[in-house]
Design an enzyme around this catalytic site. Structure first.
Site, PDB file in Angstrom:
ATOM      1  N   GLN A 123      -4.771  -1.385   9.571  1.00  0.00           N
ATOM      2  CA  GLN A 123      -4.649  -2.723   8.980  1.00  0.00           C
ATOM      3  C   GLN A 123      -5.295  -3.749   9.916  1.00  0.00           C
ATOM      4  OE1 GLN A 123      -3.504  -3.304   5.946  1.00  0.00           O
ATOM      5  NE2 GLN A 123      -3.618  -5.526   6.033  1.00  0.00           N
TER       6      GLN A 123
ATOM      7  N   ASP B 143     -11.033   3.220   4.280  1.00  0.00           N
ATOM      8  CA  ASP B 143     -11.441   1.817   4.254  1.00  0.00           C
ATOM      9  C   ASP B 143     -12.966   1.664   4.252  1.00  0.00           C
ATOM     10  OD1 ASP B 143      -9.681  -0.267   3.948  1.00  0.00           O
ATOM     11  OD2 ASP B 143      -9.001  -0.235   6.028  1.00  0.00           O
TER      12      ASP B 143
ATOM     13  N   LYS C 247       0.826  -1.202   0.000  1.00  0.00           N
ATOM     14  CA  LYS C 247       0.000   0.000   0.000  1.00  0.00           C
ATOM     15  C   LYS C 247       0.865   1.258   0.000  1.00  0.00           C
ATOM     16  CE  LYS C 247      -3.806  -2.448   2.142  1.00  0.00           C
ATOM     17  NZ  LYS C 247      -4.519  -2.832   3.363  1.00  0.00           N
TER      18      LYS C 247
HETATM   19  N1  LIG Z   1      -8.056  -2.344   7.079  1.00  0.00           N
HETATM   20  C1  LIG Z   1      -7.772  -3.235   6.144  1.00  0.00           C
HETATM   21  N2  LIG Z   1      -7.978  -2.908   4.852  1.00  0.00           N
HETATM   22  C2  LIG Z   1      -7.679  -3.794   3.864  1.00  0.00           C
HETATM   23  O1  LIG Z   1      -7.874  -3.484   2.683  1.00  0.00           O
HETATM   24  C3  LIG Z   1      -7.137  -5.064   4.223  1.00  0.00           C
HETATM   25  C4  LIG Z   1      -6.951  -5.336   5.579  1.00  0.00           C
HETATM   26  N3  LIG Z   1      -7.283  -4.419   6.499  1.00  0.00           N
HETATM   27  N4  LIG Z   1      -6.455  -6.534   5.972  1.00  0.00           N
HETATM   28  C5  LIG Z   1      -6.062  -7.553   5.043  1.00  0.00           C
HETATM   29  C6  LIG Z   1      -6.788  -7.430   3.720  1.00  0.00           C
HETATM   30  C7  LIG Z   1      -6.096  -8.094   2.566  1.00  0.00           C
HETATM   31  N5  LIG Z   1      -5.838  -7.060   1.574  1.00  0.00           N
HETATM   32  C8  LIG Z   1      -5.205  -7.267   0.354  1.00  0.00           C
HETATM   33  C9  LIG Z   1      -4.772  -6.242  -0.462  1.00  0.00           C
HETATM   34  C10 LIG Z   1      -4.095  -6.508  -1.655  1.00  0.00           C
HETATM   35  C11 LIG Z   1      -3.817  -7.782  -2.049  1.00  0.00           C
HETATM   36  C12 LIG Z   1      -3.073  -8.041  -3.315  1.00  0.00           C
HETATM   37  O2  LIG Z   1      -2.727  -7.141  -4.042  1.00  0.00           O
HETATM   38  N6  LIG Z   1      -2.769  -9.311  -3.636  1.00  0.00           N
HETATM   39  C13 LIG Z   1      -2.044  -9.722  -4.823  1.00  0.00           C
HETATM   40  C14 LIG Z   1      -0.989 -10.763  -4.502  1.00  0.00           C
HETATM   41  C15 LIG Z   1      -0.095 -10.403  -3.370  1.00  0.00           C
HETATM   42  C16 LIG Z   1       0.946 -11.481  -3.088  1.00  0.00           C
HETATM   43  O3  LIG Z   1       1.511 -12.017  -4.041  1.00  0.00           O
HETATM   44  O4  LIG Z   1       1.138 -11.773  -1.892  1.00  0.00           O
HETATM   45  C17 LIG Z   1      -2.990 -10.377  -5.801  1.00  0.00           C
HETATM   46  O5  LIG Z   1      -4.053 -10.887  -5.383  1.00  0.00           O
HETATM   47  O6  LIG Z   1      -2.658 -10.406  -6.990  1.00  0.00           O
HETATM   48  C18 LIG Z   1      -4.245  -8.816  -1.256  1.00  0.00           C
HETATM   49  C19 LIG Z   1      -4.931  -8.558  -0.078  1.00  0.00           C
HETATM   50  C20 LIG Z   1      -6.259  -5.875   2.088  1.00  0.00           C
HETATM   51  N7  LIG Z   1      -6.804  -6.022   3.299  1.00  0.00           N
END
Ligand SMILES: Nc1nc(=O)c2c([nH]1)NC[C@@H]1CN(c3ccc(C(=O)N[C@@H](CCC(=O)O)C(=O)O)cc3)C=[N+]21
Length: 332
Positions: free
Chosen positions: A117, A140, A71
């Site tokens: 987070q 968020d 992020k």
């Molecule tokens: N307050 C809060 N807000 C959130 O938005 C929040 C959170 N807590 N807690 C956890 C989850 C999870 N999350 C992700 C964001 C991006 C990918 C992302 O970009 N993933 C890549 C892969 C990443 C990798 O390779 O590890 C993809 O799917 O292509 C995944 C998961 C946001 N979250």
């Protein structure tokens, strides 16, 4: 062409293509990030401030650290500022310490977006922390003032587009992952999108973060929505009726191809890690849907990784941009 009554004809006649197309969330997210980068690099020189995101990271979960780093990098890439408040000793941090930091950010005009987070350590009240965030800075979209607007029927009236300006005269933030799901539906098919109105949409999962808000967004677009969950009877039969399936349960490969209606659209929100010694990291990410099999049945499907995940981050940037420009009185 096989005759419709032929045993080989098991697909609707309008579908000539055998395999679903991927919904390329990575590419779509990149486009959105580029749009924001362009806006930020072409501002008049009289505007000297930039959008600022404040991130709170409590504890030392590896996955949370990874997401927070992604992020912050995304902010830097498009010309936004970010600050991080990190509390690695999550088990011993006091709730009041976190609340105090949020109050400081609420009062700081350089901070336009605040992201806590999740998950937080169990001795901290998530609800109490999220309530402390100024709703205007709640990028968020998890403050009750923002969720209330998302769940309000008055939101239906103007809810044709996702931009807060189109919802209501009172701006608010929409949670990033649900917003990303709708944005994908709007941008598939070479940017032409799909018509959500009148479609049967089945949301699998009922979390505050994804299931419930994405169901509301689909409802605002005039879909007929069903939310299924662990206590749903005949879950497969319900999912079989869906033109649009949004899977957000967090169970690897739970949704089977045989549960899907041929030609449906699958948005797979699940990000589950599965041990895999053959990979560099020792694990690989899979969705809630059995992707390889589903791909032979549906028409569009998001891969994992590369589907919804990158959209979550793009929508976070958009929310932060909106929050900032509203504070500056900039139209768009
Ligand atoms: N307050 C809060 N807000 C959130 O938005 C929040 C959170 N807590 N807690 C956890 C989850 C999870 N999350 C992700 C964001 C991006 C990918 C992302 O970009 N993933 C890549 C892969 C990443 C990798 O390779 O590890 C993809 O799917 O292509 C995944 C998961 C946001 N979250």
């Amino acid at each position: 062409f096989t005759h419709p009554s032929s045993p080989h004809h098991h697909r609707p006649s309008h579908r000539l293509q055998m395999t679903a197309q991927d919904i390329d969330g990575k590419a779509i997210a990149a486009t959105i990030r580029e749009e924001l980068t362009n806006k930020l690099s072409t501002l008049p020189s009289s505007i000297t401030t930039r959008p600022g995101l404040a991130v709170m990271l409590v504890g030392s979960r590896k996955d949370s650290q990874t997401y927070v780093r992604m992020k912050q990098k995304a902010c830097a890439d498009c010309g936004m500022e970010s600050v991080l408040a990190e509390y690695p000793d999550g088990e011993n941090v006091k709730e009041e310490t976190l609340l105090e930091k949020i109050r400081e950010w609420n009062a700081d005009e350089k901070v336009n977006g605040i992201l806590v987070q999740l998950p937080l350590p169990t001795h901290i009240s998530e609800e109490k922390i999220l309530r402390e965030v100024d709703p205007e800075k709640d990028v968020d979209g998890l403050h009750p003032a923002n969720t209330a607007k998302l769940f309000s029927t008055s939101t239906h009236a103007g809810a044709v587009k996702l931009n807060w300006k189109d919802f209501t005269s009172i701006p608010f933030h929409i949670p990033c992952t649900p917003q990303g799901c709708i944005e994908l539906l709007d941008r598939i098919n070479d940017g032409n999108g799909v018509d959500i109105e009148g479609k049967n949409a089945v949301v699998i999962g009922r979390s505050n973060l994804v299931g419930m808000p994405v169901a509301m967004l689909l409802l605002h677009r005039n879909a007929t929505i069903t939310i299924v969950h662990s206590r749903t009877k005949n879950i497969e039969d319900v999912i079989k009726q869906a033109d649009i399936v949004v899977a957000a349960v967090g169970r690897a490969n739970m949704v089977q191809a045989s549960w899907l209606k041929p030609g449906c659209i699958v948005i797979d929100v699940g990000i589950n890690s599965v041990d895999d010694a053959s990979t560099k990291r020792g694990y690989r990410l899979v969705g809630d849907v059995n992707y390889a099999e589903a791909k032979e049945v549906c028409e569009w499907i998001t891969p994992v990784p590369g589907g919804v995940g990158p959209m979550t981050i793009a929508m976070l940037l958009r929310n932060t941009w909106n929050s900032w420009r509203r504070a500056q009185g900039i139209d768009d």
